[in-house]
Enzyme design. Structure first.
Site, PDB file in Angstrom:
ATOM      1  N   PRO B 329       0.806  -1.215   0.000  1.00 50.86           N
ATOM      2  CA  PRO B 329       0.000   0.000   0.000  1.00 50.86           C
ATOM      3  C   PRO B 329       0.847   1.277   0.000  1.00 50.86           C
ATOM      4  CG  PRO B 329      -0.776  -1.526   1.667  1.00 50.86           C
ATOM      5  CD  PRO B 329       0.473  -2.103   1.114  1.00 50.86           C
ATOM      6  N   ARG B 330       0.169   2.364  -0.321  1.00 51.72           N
ATOM      7  CA  ARG B 330       0.861   3.623  -0.556  1.00 51.72           C
ATOM      8  C   ARG B 330       1.660   4.114   0.637  1.00 51.72           C
ATOM      9  NH1 ARG B 330      -3.719   6.695  -4.259  1.00 51.72           N
ATOM     10  NH2 ARG B 330      -3.427   5.270  -5.984  1.00 51.72           N
TER      11      ARG B 330
END
Lengths: 262, 637
Positions: B329-330
């Site tokens: 994830p970011r």
């Protein structure tokens, strides 16, 4: 990454508003890095003007990544400048050389009146879209997305046309100020999809009538639009527009949207 | 201030259905008696304006751009999620819900997220019906791909232009209504104030950016769809016009501002190249499907990437998070990039970059397949950097992108001001402390097409308010107030440009309240921001006049609001004594440097209430219950 900075002489169209005549004014752009975008170069010129209490050069821009279609500018006679397939905001100064003289003008067309300096009003495009550039589906109650298969080839053709960002360079580049590349792109986008079939006739009739009403000219095959289009919309969309127009002529006059709405 | 989330009772799968049934309806003949103002015309605003108008309400829609088609939603590249399970890979509404709650690091409201996952399915159908040319398989069915943070292929896309195509879909629906005379569209109009009468939102005051005219507009409800505030950082992936003004003015009129410190730092942006840079450009996260991220193992290794042998490279995401690898994830990917750069292993000028390398993908798939998948993104990269990414690895670095904070709203998307609804990125509701890829487009359209059109009717049916017109003294007073503010900005005639203040504030926020922050830095920022603000109002140079197009004036107004808002952002970060999502408080980390959340003290939404110009705002809490997704430490290892 390139090193060193450049100096450019800018000749810029300045015009207070639509009621006042404009003229070219010279500016010096200094410390220009080849990595700057063209608009960042103008930002630097503007910051100097502002610091002196002078009005900055007005120009339209927003996303600065080549997709919103807000930026315009005719640079040395070319809409969006010398590099094919890019918007002004994605034009970088490495495409220019030290000492170069650069002329900057607004997109010029009767249908795009100047608002100020390099800013024009492209609202005519929205009016053309409102005259039929849609599928009259209401929100909700739609069938499953896979219920109507669309071949990859057709979806890709539709997508090629849908890539149009509505910047108006096609109009600015055309000797007739024709909007046919833009309108063709809208028509072609729907023509290649089953969803667009029902309103084919009314869409062509409505959009073409509105295009004329807004004061855009007709296509006489100069192909300047295709040459300057930052999204490289192919000229085949104009051929498709013409075919849709002839087809619609033979089918009567219904105009889109007029019977819909709440 | 009371925060009543109005979450419906019952099991999570039934909440939205039950609520839709329980909400009061407005009969079709009466809908035309209600006028709604929609501010903003991106995915959330355009879809809301079009749908409300289709239902029969009178709609006025405003945007500051020259056309509603230019809202910044247009720049989203990668895709939109939906729990269609077309790939038969185990996706479901429940899984999308689960991933989104977990991805938000347990700081979002379960009920909202479940509804989002539910309507995601309808969004795709709606867009297909509008003629959005989604990517298709050869057999004619919709294509899907996987996207950062997800282990199923649930992302629908239209080349690298998904945001553009979805926005054009919503815009065409809006233009259809404009053409039919059912929506009045006001382009190049900027909302500068919200008007309250008897505590209800009843209108706005705008400045016509072309003529300078300051005008009032009355309605029965106001919808803000004005996007995010990442431009507080000056350099961000947002369009240059994105701003906090509308939501900030609403905050000062009594709308709670929730989680302002929650800003997403996107891991794959083109790195900063110089002082004069005006914005950062995102490279779609979809690139991480085939690109491998690495830096040299040795600090200060300045060899060209091709000269660094494979065993001297650190594919740090694959090493640290083997099960998610380059698709982590970011927040995880961003922090990991910062870490390796802080260790002196960053690449490119200034060492603020990591490689995103397609050499293996090109070898495995061939250049043509890579070109087919990512061609336009590669072109864009080359245009900006002057480097060919088919030959050299791309260089990327994290940058401020989406903002999860925003005006607090209840389940009906209404703020703490009755009648003021907030949709899309402008509200705080669905993403928690972090946003997964391809979920912003989903929320914007969910709110506009499928949530607000139902809930606003319930507001009208319940809150019977007298009709007002712009003759009401409150409108006149507000016009004068806005006019006075414009005049004041023009009369300072100082020495420093608007941009120089914006840049100074942005750098301060990035350094003290960016990806990593600590109490000392945040306290320093709380001292410095009021100083910058005071100097701005003494010494800013705003040229030109108020009576026509004046871009310096537009920017000045927006920066003035960022200068106030930035302080709230820092205050919020200081109070949140935990590391959560992409928000890394250095004091709170595990032994191996991972974020350390504190659910006992901070499993809540922080909603700030304005108290007046020189008073500290009050922090309220909406506690979050996790009944369906159990609080757990996220692990992507």
């Amino acid at each position: 990454m390139s090193a060193g900075t450049m100096k450019l002489k800018l000749r810029v169209w300045r015009q207070k508003n639509g009621n006042t005549p404009g003229k070219m004014i010279d500016y010096l752009a200094e410390d220009v890095s080849p990595d700057m975008s063209f608009l960042e170069m103008l930002d630097v010129v503007n910051e100097k003007l502002e610091a002196k209490g002078d009005e900055p050069i007005a120009f339209d821009h927003d996303c600065r990544e080549g997709i919103c279609g807000t930026c315009s500018l005719v640079i040395d006679g070319q809409a969006h400048g010398p590099i094919p397939g890019v918007t002004t905001c994605q034009l970088h100064m490495r495409s220019f050389r030290d000492g170069q003289e650069v002329t900057i003008e607004p997109f010029r067309a009767a249908a795009f009146p100047v608002v100020k300096d390099l800013v024009v009003n492209r609202g005519a495009f929205d009016k053309v879209v409102a005259a039929g550039g849609f599928v009259s589906v209401r929100t909700g109650g739609t069938p499953d997305g896979n219920a109507i298969p669309i071949s990859k080839e057709e979806a890709d053709l539709s997508m090629d046309a849908a890539a149009c960002i509505g910047c108006g360079a096609c109009v600015a580049a055309c000797p007739n100020a024709s909007a046919m590349l833009f309108v063709g792109a809208q028509i072609s986008k729907y023509k290649h999809l089953p969803q667009g079939q029902v309103e084919r006739t009314s869409r062509a009739n409505g959009m073409i009538a509105e295009m004329d009403a807004q004061g855009f000219g007709n296509c006489t095959n100069h192909r300047e639009c295709e040459a300057v289009c930052p999204k490289e919309i192919p000229i085949r969309v104009i051929a498709e527009l013409n075919r849709e127009f002839i087809r619609a002529k033979s089918k009567g006059k219904r105009v889109a949207g007029k019977s819909d709405g709440a | 201030m009371k925060l009543d989330s109005k979450i419906p009772s019952g099991p999570i799968e039934k909440k939205w259905d039950n609520h839709r049934f329980e909400m009061k309806l407005v009969n079709p003949a009466n809908k035309r008696k209600y006028r709604v103002i929609v501010v903003g015309s991106g995915l959330a605003g355009a879809s809301a304006a079009a749908t409300l108008s289709e239902l029969g309400y009178e709609v006025d829609c405003f945007c500051f751009q020259d056309s509603p088609r230019r809202a910044h939603s247009i720049a989203a590249q990668g895709g939109i999620n939906a729990a269609k399970n077309y790939q038969n890979d185990g996706d479901s509404i429940h899984r999308l819900f689960y991933d989104t709650v977990k991805g938000g690091d347990f700081r979002s409201r379960e009920a909202n997220v479940y509804r989002l996952a539910q309507v995601s399915v309808n969004i795709i159908d709606q867009c297909v019906a509008q003629g959005v040319p989604f990517a298709r398989e050869y057999g004619g069915t919709l294509a899907n791909r996987s996207f950062g943070g997800a282990q199923v292929s649930r992302t629908f896309y239209a080349r690298g232009q998904t945001g553009q195509q979805l926005l054009l879909g919503a815009y065409s629906a809006l233009e259809k209504q404009i053409g039919a005379g059912a929506v009045r569209m006001f382009a190049r109009h900027e909302m500068l104030e919200l008007v309250l009468i008897d505590g209800h939102a009843r209108g706005i005051v705008t400045r016509d950016l072309q003529t300078g005219a300051i005008e009032a507009w009355a309605a029965d409800a106001v919808v803000l769809a004005t996007g995010g505030y990442s431009n507080a950082f000056f350099l961000s992936t947002n369009a240059t016009g994105c701003n906090v003004t509308a939501t900030w003015r609403a905050f000062k009129k009594g709308a709670a501002f929730a989680n302002p410190c929650y800003t997403q730092i996107h891991p794959t942006c083109i790195p900063v190249h110089g002082e004069h840079q005006s914005k950062l450009t995102l490279m779609s996260e979809s690139l991480r499907n085939d690109g491998r991220i690495w830096v040299p193992k040795k600090a200060g290794d300045s060899r060209a990437p091709g000269q660094i042998p494979h065993d001297e490279r650190d594919y740090y995401l694959e090493r640290k998070y083997p099960s998610f690898g380059n698709l982590s994830p970011r927040d995880i990917s961003s922090r990991a990039a910062k870490q390796v750069c802080d260790e002196g292993r960053g690449v490119g000028p200034g060492g603020q970059g990591v490689y995103l390398d397609f050499a293996d993908a090109i070898q495995r798939l061939g250049e043509d397949v890579v070109r087919d998948r990512y061609g336009n993104l590669f072109q864009m990269y080359e245009q900006i950097t002057g480097e060919n990414p088919y030959r050299l690895p791309m260089r990327i670095y994290p940058a401020p992108h989406y903002t999860m904070g925003g005006l607090w709203v209840d389940y009906n998307l209404m703020s703490t001001i009755p009648g003021l609804h907030v949709v899309g990125e402008a509200n705080f509701s669905d993403h928690g402390a972090n946003r997964l890829g391809a979920s912003a487009l989903m929320q914007g359209l969910a709110d506009g097409y499928f949530v607000l059109p139902y809930t606003i009717g319930d507001y009208f049916a319940n809150a019977k308010q007298p009709k007002v017109t712009t003759d009401h003294p409150e409108f006149k007073r507000t016009i004068e107030e806005v006019g006075g503010r414009v005049k004041r900005l023009l009369s300072i005639k100082g020495k420093r440009t608007v941009n120089s203040y914006h840049r100074e504030l942005g750098r301060l926020l990035w350094e003290k309240c960016g990806m990593a922050r600590n109490a000392q830095g945040l306290k320093e920022a709380l001292v410095r921001i009021p100083e910058i603000r005071a100097e701005f109002w003494e010494n800013v140079s705003v040229t030109g006049e108020g009576g026509d197009l004046n871009q310096a004036l537009e920017r000045a107004g927006r920066v003035a609001d960022f200068l106030e808002f930035g302080e709230l952002m820092v205050r919020d970060a200081l109070e949140r004594e935990e590391s959560c999502g992409g928000h890394f408080r250095e004091e709170y980390q595990t032994a191996d440097g991972e974020a350390l959340r504190n659910d006992d003290k901070f499993a809540h939404v922080a909603a700030w209430e304005y108290q007046g110009p020189d008073k500290a705002p009050i922090r309220h809490k909406e506690s979050l219950e996790f009944e369906n997704v159990h609080l757990a430490t996220r692990s992507y290892k």
